[in-house]
Design an enzyme around this catalytic site. Structure first.
Site, PDB file in Angstrom:
ATOM      1  N   ASN A   1       0.948  -4.731  13.961  1.00 12.09           N
ATOM      2  CA  ASN A   1       0.212  -3.700  13.231  1.00 12.09           C
ATOM      3  C   ASN A   1      -1.278  -3.936  13.473  1.00 12.09           C
ATOM      4  O   ASN A   1      -1.813  -4.971  13.063  1.00 12.09           O
ATOM      5  CB  ASN A   1       0.504  -3.765  11.731  1.00 12.09           C
TER       6      ASN A   1
ATOM      7  N   TYR B   1      -5.359  -2.078  13.747  1.00  8.39           N
ATOM      8  CA  TYR B   1      -6.201  -0.948  13.372  1.00  8.39           C
ATOM      9  C   TYR B   1      -7.593  -1.070  13.991  1.00  8.39           C
ATOM     10  O   TYR B   1      -8.596  -0.830  13.327  1.00  8.39           O
ATOM     11  CB  TYR B   1      -6.273  -0.844  11.852  1.00  8.39           C
TER      12      TYR B   1
ATOM     13  N   ASP C   1       0.823  -1.210   0.000  1.00 15.89           N
ATOM     14  CA  ASP C   1       0.000   0.000   0.000  1.00 15.89           C
ATOM     15  C   ASP C   1       0.860   1.264   0.000  1.00 15.89           C
ATOM     16  O   ASP C   1       0.752   2.113   0.869  1.00 15.89           O
ATOM     17  CB  ASP C   1      -0.926  -0.023   1.219  1.00 15.89           C
TER      18      ASP C   1
ATOM     19  N   ASN D   1       7.399  -7.206   6.667  1.00 13.72           N
ATOM     20  CA  ASN D   1       6.225  -6.471   7.108  1.00 13.72           C
ATOM     21  C   ASN D   1       4.965  -7.187   6.642  1.00 13.72           C
ATOM     22  O   ASN D   1       4.760  -7.396   5.441  1.00 13.72           O
ATOM     23  CB  ASN D   1       6.219  -5.050   6.543  1.00 13.72           C
ATOM     24  N   GLU D   2       4.139  -7.583   7.586  1.00 15.98           N
ATOM     25  CA  GLU D   2       2.806  -8.136   7.352  1.00 15.98           C
ATOM     26  C   GLU D   2       2.776  -9.303   6.354  1.00 15.98           C
ATOM     27  O   GLU D   2       1.989  -9.302   5.405  1.00 15.98           O
ATOM     28  CB  GLU D   2       1.848  -7.031   6.890  1.00 15.98           C
TER      29      GLU D   2
ATOM     30  N   GLU E   1       2.362  -0.274  13.909  1.00 10.87           N
ATOM     31  CA  GLU E   1       1.401   0.481  13.099  1.00 10.87           C
ATOM     32  C   GLU E   1       0.066   0.529  13.827  1.00 10.87           C
ATOM     33  O   GLU E   1      -0.404  -0.491  14.326  1.00 10.87           O
ATOM     34  CB  GLU E   1       1.173  -0.151  11.721  1.00 10.87           C
TER      35      GLU E   1
END
Length: 579
Positions: free
Chosen positions: A452, A454, A153, A399-400, A491
């Site tokens: 991370n 959200y 992204d 990452n992820e 994140e």
């Protein structure tokens, strides 16, 4: 690979500036580029023109410039070095192919004596921005249609992103120079190592304090003791210097100066210790991203960002999601920022799309992706480049990734084992919410859990009460599984449109961003094994066009132009109080 340095032996000359540029498919290597325009280097090519087709271009582009070589230069070893070219570079001099490099975020260099002539020389660089199932970052690429779908992204900026340098050495030269040390109590024992190419009979190392006070000298292979050393510390950086000189029959053949900091790192009992004191990570995920220059090196912007972060009370950042420039790492050393240094292993998730999200049923990532070879090479290049930086306190291997899918453990286990042969700093993989503690197969390999999350945005949107409950449950689940591993939130954030306000604190408003972070902080503060918060993101940044991306990703607490959103006041108050 040593960073270019001018001294009494080595000459450096930058080739930065305006280069000729073309995206034509047919190039005559013996002739100048045709239909060329000018393009700044270092910088991405995407946003330097008004041509949208060029901005979104997928394929190979060409850069060209001339450089001059003097007769005396060819009496030495002549090296051409690129700080980074994204993502693949093929280098030609005077129509001859020199070599190539794959990987868009680490330096590479070639000895070019056999390719140059006295006088003017032609340099061409073919740059490809194509990514696929074998590359880092990863993308889905259809060769027939030339369509590239990033599995990440952020915008797929491309070009010659970091400085291009010509430098000379003698034919006996220092190839590597590493600072190794043991720090115990009131003493530091420094034992540098070096690889020297060519004949020599003596190599001496001289040590200096930060104020250029001469401390003493040792031979290569020997050790040097520093009594009562001043330690490199978070936001309190102290740097020593070691200068190596190589001789043959009393003649100086090469010399190099390396700064270094003395500090200890330890992870135990749910804490991260720097110099035997627990440290709390405060800061951001960031991007190398700005108007016109794209992902190209921008030292003025880096300096401004560091000053902004210091003013906020931040003490850390992650190089999300690729190694940042060498110059930025040096500045972090000098300023005392803690850095989680991340390799460009982003997009290791087969069915990822910004528009459609992530499939909950796909399980094919580790069968589809063939990135293991590139991943190991990228880790090697990252450690070789950054191992002397005291600011680097942890390595992030990805990452992820799809850590919950079958094959994830088998993919990462040899990479962790390999990294532990290269360096002894803590290791992590940044975890995505779909790979929660109930499903994840990778975090057992990690020294620190980097999450991370959200809650309150992608999950529990506009329901911060439930978001806090779910976040707390998540934290407690991880801690029950790994009670001795500290947790850092690498994140968390909410898209926020600068200047948009709401009486009802609706999502995308600056009021909601404030409420979102305040809610997350309230949960973090309940757990002493949560040892860090790095917000996503420091500043708004460009992404590929998407209906959920309003002119890019707007999760920054600053705009892309570095104007503050309202939440900055909350951060400043919180982080200075935490000091």
């Amino acid at each position: 690979m040593l960073y270019p340095q001018a001294n009494e032996i080595r000459m450096t000359s930058k080739l930065d500036g305006m280069w000729k540029f073309s995206n034509t498919s047919q190039v005559d290597l013996k002739k100048p580029l045709t239909h060329a325009q000018l393009m700044a280097v270092p910088a991405s090519f995407n946003d330097q023109t008004l041509d949208k087709q060029l901005s979104d271009y997928v394929g190979t582009v060409w850069y060209e410039r001339n450089f001059a070589v003097q007769p005396e230069t060819l009496q030495k070893r002549l090296v051409l070095r690129f700080g980074a070219v994204t993502h693949q570079a093929k280098v030609y001099i005077n129509g001859q192919f020199v070599d190539q490099h794959v990987g868009g975020f680490t330096p590479f260099e070639f000895t070019i004596n056999d390719y140059v002539q006295v006088g003017i020389n032609d340099l061409k660089v073919a740059v490809s921005n194509i990514l696929d199932n074998t590359t880092l970052p990863s993308a889905a690429y259809d060769e027939k249609t030339n369509h590239l779908e990033p599995r990440f992204d952020f915008y797929n900026y491309s070009g010659i992103h970091r400085p291009v340098v010509l430098y000379t050495t003698n034919f006996t030269y220092i190839d590597t120079f590493d600072i190794n040390y043991q720090l115990t109590g009131e003493q530091a024992v420094v034992t540098p190592s070096a690889e020297i190419v060519g004949p020599y009979d003596q190599a001496m190392i001289t040590y200096f304090d930060e104020d250029e006070v001469l401390l003493g000298q040792s031979s290569l292979g020997g050790s040097f003791m520093i009594d009562k050393p001043k330690r490199w510390n978070v936001m309190d950086a102290h740097l020593y210097a070691a200068e190596i000189k190589v001789y043959q029959k009393g003649q100086l053949l090469d010399t190099y100066r390396q700064e270094f900091g003395l500090r200890t790192i330890k992870v135990e009992d749910g804490q991260f210790y720097l110099n035997d004191k627990p440290v709390y990570f405060k800061g951001f995920g960031r991007h190398e991203d700005f108007i016109a220059s794209g992902r190209g090196e921008n030292l003025a912007l880096t300096n401004l960002d560091f000053n902004i972060m210091k003013n906020l009370g931040a003490n850390s950042f992650r190089t999300s999601h690729y190694p940042y420039s060498e110059e930025e790492m040096m500045l972090a050393d000098k300023r005392g920022f803690l850095v989680i240094d991340e390799v460009a292993a982003v997009g290791l998730y087969n069915d990822f799309s910004v528009n459609t999200g992530i499939s909950q049923t796909d399980s094919s990532t580790w069968q589809v992706l063939q990135t293991g070879k590139a991943h190991k090479q990228a880790l090697k290049e990252l450690v070789e480049r950054d191992k002397n930086h005291p600011s680097v306190v942890m390595w992030s291997l990805a990452n992820e990734p799809a850590g919950q899918q079958e094959g994830a453990y088998e993919y990462f286990k040899p990479l962790f084992e390999y990294m532990r042969t290269l360096d002894d700093r803590p290791l992590t993989v940044v975890n995505i919410s779909m790979s929660g503690y109930q499903l994840d197969k990778v975090s057992s390999l990690c020294d620190v859990l980097c999450l991370n999350r959200y809650y309150g945005w992608y999950v529990d949107n506009d329901d911060l009460t439930k978001a806090k409950q779910d976040l707390a449950q998540d934290i407690e689940g991880w801690h029950e599984l790994y009670p001795n591993k500290p947790i850092i939130f690498t994140e968390f954030g909410a898209d926020t449109i600068y200047g948009k306000h709401s009486l009802y604190h609706e999502p995308y408003s600056e009021e909601y961003q404030w409420d979102y972070y305040e809610a997350n902080f309230q949960v973090f503060d309940k757990y002493d094994y949560v040892v860090g918060e790095q917000l996503w993101n420091f500043a708004d940044f460009k992404t590929s066009p998407s209906l959920i991306r309003v002119m890019g990703n707007n999760k920054g607490v600053f705009t892309r132009e570095r104007q503050p959103k309202m939440v900055v006041k909350l951060l400043q108050k919180r982080w200075h109080k935490q000091n």
